[in-house]
Design a protein around this motif. Structure first.
Motif, short mmCIF file in Angstrom:
data_model
loop_
_atom_site.label_atom_id
_atom_site.label_comp_id
_atom_site.label_asym_id
_atom_site.label_seq_id
_atom_site.Cartn_x
_atom_site.Cartn_y
_atom_site.Cartn_z
N ILE A 26 -14.61 -4.79 -9.44
CA ILE A 26 -15.61 -5.30 -8.53
C ILE A 26 -15.52 -5.58 -7.38
N GLY A 27 -15.67 -5.87 -6.14
CA GLY A 27 -15.62 -7.14 -5.59
C GLY A 27 -14.30 -6.81 -4.75
N ARG A 28 -14.46 -6.88 -3.21
CA ARG A 28 -13.11 -6.19 -2.04
C ARG A 28 -12.94 -6.80 -1.23
N SER A 29 -12.95 -8.24 -2.09
CA SER A 29 -11.55 -9.48 -0.91
C SER A 29 -10.26 -8.54 -0.34
N SER A 30 -10.00 -9.23 0.40
CA SER A 30 -8.14 -8.63 0.72
C SER A 30 -7.72 -9.37 -0.08
N ILE A 31 -7.22 -10.31 -0.30
CA ILE A 31 -6.88 -11.06 -2.14
C ILE A 31 -6.67 -11.09 -3.23
N VAL A 32 -7.67 -9.92 -3.83
CA VAL A 32 -8.29 -9.85 -4.98
C VAL A 32 -8.04 -8.12 -5.20
N GLY A 33 -9.48 -7.73 -4.79
CA GLY A 33 -10.86 -6.52 -5.08
C GLY A 33 -10.09 -5.52 -4.51
N THR A 34 -9.78 -5.50 -2.84
CA THR A 34 -8.74 -4.42 -1.99
C THR A 34 -6.93 -4.85 -2.97
N PHE A 63 5.92 -9.11 -1.59
CA PHE A 63 5.23 -9.41 -2.42
C PHE A 63 4.06 -9.12 -2.24
N VAL A 64 3.52 -8.85 -3.36
CA VAL A 64 2.23 -8.40 -4.12
C VAL A 64 1.40 -9.96 -4.00
N SER A 65 0.59 -9.68 -3.39
CA SER A 65 -0.54 -10.75 -3.78
C SER A 65 -0.91 -10.83 -4.96
N SER A 118 0.98 -1.20 -0.18
CA SER A 118 0.22 0.00 -0.12
C SER A 118 0.98 1.32 0.05
N LEU A 119 2.04 1.19 0.76
CA LEU A 119 3.71 2.52 0.88
C LEU A 119 4.08 2.14 -0.26
N ARG A 149 -1.80 3.49 -7.63
CA ARG A 149 -0.26 4.40 -7.74
C ARG A 149 0.00 4.78 -7.99
N ASN A 150 1.15 5.96 -7.89
CA ASN A 150 1.41 6.34 -9.01
C ASN A 150 2.92 5.42 -9.31
N THR A 151 2.20 4.56 -10.22
CA THR A 151 3.31 3.78 -10.82
C THR A 151 2.99 3.98 -12.59
N PRO A 152 4.13 2.91 -12.86
CA PRO A 152 3.80 2.74 -14.53
C PRO A 152 2.12 2.12 -14.95
N THR A 153 1.80 1.29 -13.71
CA THR A 153 1.01 0.47 -14.20
C THR A 153 -0.61 0.54 -12.73
N GLY A 154 0.03 1.87 -12.69
CA GLY A 154 -1.20 2.64 -11.47
C GLY A 154 -1.01 3.85 -12.44
N ASN A 155 -1.54 4.65 -11.41
CA ASN A 155 -1.86 6.43 -11.63
C ASN A 155 -3.48 6.07 -12.84
N ALA A 156 -4.21 5.27 -12.04
CA ALA A 156 -5.64 5.43 -12.49
C ALA A 156 -6.96 5.65 -11.41
N THR A 157 -7.84 6.11 -12.03
CA THR A 157 -8.92 6.78 -10.81
C THR A 157 -9.76 5.46 -10.51
N VAL A 158 -9.50 4.71 -9.72
CA VAL A 158 -10.01 3.43 -9.51
C VAL A 158 -11.28 4.24 -8.21
#
Ligand code: NAP
Length: 299
Positions: free
Chosen positions: A163-171, A136-138, A130-131, A179-188
């Motif tokens: 769609i879905g907020r499970s702690s292993i996938v959605g969240t 290790f990312v899920s 998150s930070l 996040r501010n990364t090359p595969t992030g930076n989306a409005t979620v």
């Protein structure tokens, strides 16, 4: 429409790993070793764990499968976890979920050493992810990011609905994409069973990631023309015409949705194989990191 072929992408990752593992072996470096704890004989869990063990063999990694019947005591599992935490031959390990009701999954997850938590479920890894710290990312969300990256699907500035907020996938998926990364930076936007006007929210999305476990929940009328749709859902539905006795259904009505979108991942053959490939990547990383800590030289 372009099909996001997770099977092919996972194969590419496995071929890359095969080369890296062979290189480690040639350098007399410890070989990545994944251990998996399987409790009971739930059909899905047995299939997934066996696929993980098979994938390890394919890339030249070692694996150990530890099985217990579904009456196993929590203490027995915790003792085994402690043993694996302290075993220098094991790079990383997983406890296949779900566990029987008498076992506290949270306690089990917390007992795994964060440095061997290749599933990325331990709160320390979740917090670090998150930070934006090394973690290790899920495996499933990480596999989805890899799918997007390797299909050159940009996420920056896109409207993305998970769609879905499970702690292993959605969240974790929602965090990684924002996040501010090359595969992030989306409005979620993260939606769930209490979300109002879910269809309207989905209809605005450039990218939809469906992880709820409800067959064919996402219909064509919920999807914008040209959107990208990633289907995480895997629900087994009895089907006597199949050798296995069941058919796997995704969360997306592929038949109708695929006609409107620019990219779509199928079920099976989409996210599933990428989850396994991600687990292998994490195991390789765990091996290299632990060797670095033990100062095993790499030529
Ligand atoms: P989960 O723990 O089963 O949780 C489901 C989530 O979906 C919850 O957040 C729930 O909302 C939400 N949900 C349920 N019904 C909904 C509805 N009608 N509208 C909106 N949201 C709804 O989820 P999971 O473990 O992430 O699994 C989801 C699916 O992905 C399953 O089919 C699972 O088998 C599959 N999966 C596949 C892989 C793979 O590698 N392919 C990996 C992991 C999971 P609430 O929080 O409000 O209850």
């Amino acid at each position: 429409m372009t099909l996001i072929d997770g099977k092919q992408t996972a194969k590419e990752i496995k071929e890359e790993l095969k080369v890296k593992v062979a290189k480690l072996k040639a350098q007399d470096h410890p070989v990545p070793h994944l251990a998996a704890i399987l409790v009971g004989n739930d059909g899905g869990s047995v299939t997934y764990v066996n696929a993980k063990v098979k994938a390890c063999a394919y890339v030249g990694m070692e694996s150990t499968l530890i099985t217990y019947d579904d009456q196993v005591m929590e203490k027995t599992l915790l003792d085994k976890i402690e043993e694996l935490n302290n075993d220098d031959n094991i790079s990383g390990f997983i406890v296949q979920l779900p566990l029987p009701k008498h076992i506290d999954e949270r306690k089990i997850t917390l007992a795994i050493s964060p440095s061997k938590d290749v599933d990325g479920f331990h709160p320390e890894n979740v917090g670090r992810m998150s930070l934006g710290l090394p973690a290790f990312v899920s495996a499933t969300p990480n596999g989805i990011l890899e799918l997007l990256k390797r299909h050159e699907i940009p996420t920056e500035g896109k409207d993305c609905v998970v769609i879905g907020r499970s702690s292993i996938v959605g969240t974790p998926m929602s965090i990684l994409l924002s996040r501010n990364t090359p595969t992030g930076n989306a409005t979620v936007t993260l939606v769930h069973s209490r979300t109002k006007k879910l269809e309207e929210i989905c209809k605005r999305a450039d990218i939809i990631i469906a992880a709820i476990g409800k067959p064919h929940f996402v219909k064509a009328e919920m999807v914008k023309e040209g959107a990208v749709v990633i289907d995480v859902g895997t629900t087994r539905v009895e089907d006597n015409t199949k050798k296995s006795g069941f058919k796997l259904y995704g969360d997306v009505d592929f038949e109708t949705v695929s006609k409107k979108v620019s990219f779509i991942s199928p079920v099976p053959g989409g996210v599933g194989p990428m989850t396994i490939a991600s687990l292998l990547l994490n195991t390789y990383k765990a091996c290299v990191q632990s060797s670095d800590k033990l100062s095993i030289p790499q030529k």
